[in-house]
Each structure stands twice: as C-alpha cells, then as structure tokens.
Design a protein around this motif. Sequence first.
Motif, PDB file in Angstrom:
ATOM      1  N   ALA A 115       0.799  -1.217   0.000  1.00  0.00           N
ATOM      2  CA  ALA A 115       0.000   0.000   0.000  1.00  0.00           C
ATOM      3  C   ALA A 115       0.835   1.272   0.000  1.00  0.00           C
ATOM      4  CB  ALA A 115      -0.933   0.008   1.212  1.00  0.00           C
ATOM      5  N   LEU A 118       0.545   4.086  -2.738  1.00  0.00           N
ATOM      6  CA  LEU A 118      -0.504   5.105  -2.711  1.00  0.00           C
ATOM      7  C   LEU A 118       0.035   6.432  -2.171  1.00  0.00           C
ATOM      8  CD1 LEU A 118      -3.661   3.144  -1.476  1.00  0.00           C
ATOM      9  CD2 LEU A 118      -3.371   4.311  -3.664  1.00  0.00           C
ATOM     10  N   ARG A 122       0.507   9.894  -4.278  1.00  0.00           N
ATOM     11  CA  ARG A 122      -0.128  11.113  -3.767  1.00  0.00           C
ATOM     12  C   ARG A 122       0.912  12.225  -3.603  1.00  0.00           C
ATOM     13  NH1 ARG A 122      -2.040   8.961   0.279  1.00  0.00           N
ATOM     14  NH2 ARG A 122      -4.094   8.444  -0.588  1.00  0.00           N
ATOM     15  N   LEU A 146      -5.651   6.938  -7.610  1.00  0.00           N
ATOM     16  CA  LEU A 146      -5.591   6.873  -6.150  1.00  0.00           C
ATOM     17  C   LEU A 146      -6.891   6.315  -5.582  1.00  0.00           C
ATOM     18  CD1 LEU A 146      -3.846  10.286  -5.447  1.00  0.00           C
ATOM     19  CD2 LEU A 146      -2.884   8.027  -4.994  1.00  0.00           C
ATOM     20  N   ARG A 147      -8.010   6.738  -6.160  1.00  0.00           N
ATOM     21  CA  ARG A 147      -9.302   6.215  -5.690  1.00  0.00           C
ATOM     22  C   ARG A 147      -9.406   4.709  -5.941  1.00  0.00           C
ATOM     23  NH1 ARG A 147     -13.973   4.529  -7.225  1.00  0.00           N
ATOM     24  NH2 ARG A 147     -13.421   4.652  -9.422  1.00  0.00           N
ATOM     25  N   LYS A 150      -7.288   2.802  -3.394  1.00  0.00           N
ATOM     26  CA  LYS A 150      -7.959   2.721  -2.091  1.00  0.00           C
ATOM     27  C   LYS A 150      -9.078   1.680  -2.135  1.00  0.00           C
ATOM     28  CE  LYS A 150      -7.098   7.551  -0.837  1.00  0.00           C
ATOM     29  NZ  LYS A 150      -7.729   8.874  -0.612  1.00  0.00           N
ATOM     30  N   ARG A 151      -9.809   1.657  -3.234  1.00  0.00           N
ATOM     31  CA  ARG A 151     -10.917   0.703  -3.342  1.00  0.00           C
ATOM     32  C   ARG A 151     -10.400  -0.733  -3.298  1.00  0.00           C
ATOM     33  NH1 ARG A 151     -14.682  -0.854  -8.518  1.00  0.00           N
ATOM     34  NH2 ARG A 151     -15.877  -2.425  -7.379  1.00  0.00           N
ATOM     35  N   HIS A 153      -7.752  -1.899  -1.859  1.00  0.00           N
ATOM     36  CA  HIS A 153      -7.319  -2.275  -0.510  1.00  0.00           C
ATOM     37  C   HIS A 153      -8.479  -2.402   0.467  1.00  0.00           C
ATOM     38  CE1 HIS A 153      -2.949  -2.312  -0.917  1.00  0.00           C
ATOM     39  NE2 HIS A 153      -3.088  -1.326  -1.782  1.00  0.00           N
ATOM     40  N   SER A 154      -9.558  -1.679   0.209  1.00  0.00           N
ATOM     41  CA  SER A 154     -10.697  -1.748   1.131  1.00  0.00           C
ATOM     42  C   SER A 154     -11.669  -2.877   0.794  1.00  0.00           C
ATOM     43  CB  SER A 154     -11.449  -0.414   1.136  1.00  0.00           C
ATOM     44  OG  SER A 154     -12.031  -0.152  -0.123  1.00  0.00           O
ATOM     45  N   ASP A 159      -4.376  -7.072   1.159  1.00  0.00           N
ATOM     46  CA  ASP A 159      -3.463  -6.720   2.251  1.00  0.00           C
ATOM     47  C   ASP A 159      -3.004  -7.967   3.009  1.00  0.00           C
ATOM     48  OD1 ASP A 159      -3.515  -4.015   1.748  1.00  0.00           O
ATOM     49  OD2 ASP A 159      -5.223  -3.646   3.047  1.00  0.00           O
ATOM     50  N   GLY A 440      -6.211  14.846  -2.082  1.00  0.00           N
ATOM     51  CA  GLY A 440      -7.439  14.077  -2.142  1.00  0.00           C
ATOM     52  C   GLY A 440      -8.690  14.922  -2.011  1.00  0.00           C
TER      53      GLY A 440
END
Length: 441
Positions: A115, A118, A122, A146-147, A150-151, A153-154, A159, A440
Amino acid sequence: MSLIVLGLSHHGAPIGLLEAAALDPSSRGRLESTIVGSEHVVEAVVVSTCNRTEVYAEGLTFHGALTDVSEALAAATGVPLPDLQPHLYVHYEDRGIAHAFSVAAGLDSMAVGEAQILGQLREALTRAQRRGHVGPALNTLLQQALRVGKRVHSETGIDDVSRSLVGVGLGVADDVIGPIAGARVLVIGAGGMGALAATTASQAGAASVTVVNRGLARAERLAARVDGSARAWDERTAALVDADIVISSTGATGVVVTSDDVAAALAARDGRPQLYVDLALPHDVDLSVADLEGATRIGLAELGDALSHAGDVPQVREARDIVTGEVAAFLTERSGEAVAPTVAALRSRAQSVVDDEMARLERRTPDLGDAHRAEVQRTVHRIVEKLLHAPTVRVKEMAQAGQGGSYAKALSELFDLDPREVSVVSTPPVIPVTDDEEVGR
C-alpha cells in the motif's frame, strides 16, 4: 493530446540501473520542469520509488513527446540514453491508464499489493500540482488511480496476501539470528519505509527498536510511536554494535553503512551474527558487507527474488478484476467527455438560432400577446430538441464504441461549428493547489 507513460522498473531493469536512475524529490521536480518546458509535452508527473522511476506525460504528439521525455530522463539520471532504452517501457493512452491504475493498486509492485505506493503517488501528484506541472488530464487520471487503489485495498483481501519488503527481510532473521522476538533492531532512516520497519519490528516482539535519522526530532517522534529510542545521525556507527538486525532506508545518494563500520561492529560483538536489510535505492549498506563473516546482507535484488512467487492467488485476481472494471468505466466516461464539447457547441448554436428568430418575430409582430409568444417559443424549442436528439444520442453511443472523434468532427463540419468555441468548452480551468491543501480534497 495523448497520455504517455515511460519508465523502468524491477520487472525489466537490473537493480544497478534502477539505482542509477533513482531520483530524489528535488531532481523529480526539476525533471518535470524540463519535460513541461519541452516542445511536445504540456503536463508531467515523475514517480520514483525503490523499484521504479517513471514519467506520466500528456503530450501534443506521441513521437515528439516520447523523444522529449526519453532525452530529459536520460539527462536527469545521468544514464546515457542508449543504456536506458533497452530497459524502458512505454504505455500509450488506454494501456497507460491501465498501468496507472495497476500501479496504484499495488499490482505492479515488487511486493504485490503493498500500500505504500498510494502515498508515493499522492506525494508525486501534490508536488506536480504545487509546481504547476500537472493540468486537467493527469490530475484527473492520477486522482482516479488513487481512488482505485484505495478501493482495491478496502474491498479485497490483498493486504493479507501482500508481504512487504520489510516483512520478507525480517523473515530471513530466523535463519540468521533466530526469532525476531527478543532481537534488538536498529532502523536507519525515519521516512515512510523506516516507519514501516520500526512498526513491523515492534509488532513482531523485538526486544528493542532504535531509530537513527539525519534529523533527530523525526527519529524521536518515530521512536516514541514504537516505544523505542532514538540516536543522533553521527552515532549510527556506534549503534551498530548493539543491533542484531539493521534495517536501512534513507534515500541517501551514497553508502551510509560501510564495510569497515560493520567489521568494527562485528569485532565488538564477539562473534554474534548480524542481519542487514537494505531497502534503499541507491543502496545504503556497502555491498561488500555480504562478504564479512558473521554478517548477512539482503538488498532489493534478493527481496525481489523472494517475492517473485507472490503469484496469481484469488485475492490478487479479485484486485485485477476491480482494476479492469475501473479502467473500462474511466475510458467510457472519458470518451463521452471527448465529444461533450461538440455536443455543447451544437446546442449553443441551436439556441443562438432560436434566440435570433424569436427576436425577429418580436420585431415583426409587436402586437403578439405574451401567451401566444410563449407558446411559439415552446414550439420552436420542441422542434429543435427533436432535431438534435438523434445526433446527440448517436455521438455519445459512438464515443463509447471508440468512434466518437470522427462523428464529432463530422457534426462540427456539417453544422459549421466554430473550432474556437469547441476548444473553449473542451478545456476546463486548472484550479491551483496551495501548500495547505491535500491532493485528495
């Protein structure tokens, strides 16, 4: 205008070349300035990490931009272009977009799924925004990347799959010095990788974590977070004696731990072995340390080999599916935006014609009542809307099929649209980013 991504990474370049091509933050900014000042490039963002150096550029022409970026990169790194070229990759337009999204998701990293990229992306985008090197094209692309990162990883378990460079390096400790729990760890460098190293070692149960950094205050802040201690930069050689594991990642341009330093530390340790994990590019720990009895040195090349089996596991496939879908959605939206100025100009022209005719009607029929005049205006508008409906829908459909450009051009010619009017609609204003704004937001 077209997107070009040019660079080199751990996939096709030897570590030695990656070290030579690594750029510090100030060098990245200067390279961007050179590129955007060239004849064929209007926007540029430079990303340089421990396993890649690449340039994202918005060019006026493909071949001209490719030449400008290649020559500027060679000059900035000091590596002759003939030595760089065999290892460079070039992604254009759709492939460049897919590459940016994959990089942000950690799918192109040495440690698949990591991660940290990211934060690095940024940081690169923020720098380029503040210096005026990025405009609407690259800003939109990298914000979206970047979005997507994040998506991924979420929404996926990537991870849990990814093993960081720090984790892999510490995994070697069992074979060299025994379990990490109870070992004394020295972290040299308090940046992002240093913070990760200190945190990982602390969570693994290290007996102590000591942080050394050029700026003592930063070392103290990191040490406080992991319940460790900090030492001044000029005490790093003395700190080696007490360390069972040394993890270094400073971003320095030269070696910060010499072979003589390690030899002296080993002599003072009465034969107790040491593990040196070098996460820096260029390397921090003298390569010849690996030849010293009692010392084991692991660098990025060895870590890359250890991570090469990260493979096609279900979580990675899920992440790739997300990236593929996001790329398709981005391309569809962008194709629609490409024809939007023509559609807007067409409707503006139609509105202008309606306004002119209504004004003429006003002059010719001054006694026409307001109610009748309003009804005439509504009727005219309905006629115009019906006439424009089919070409408007069709151009959007063709844009999604990748054919919108030629159809939009035909509309411009058929309706004699002013190219200047279309270009004004096509170029949104660039909003400057101040030092206290986050990328962001």
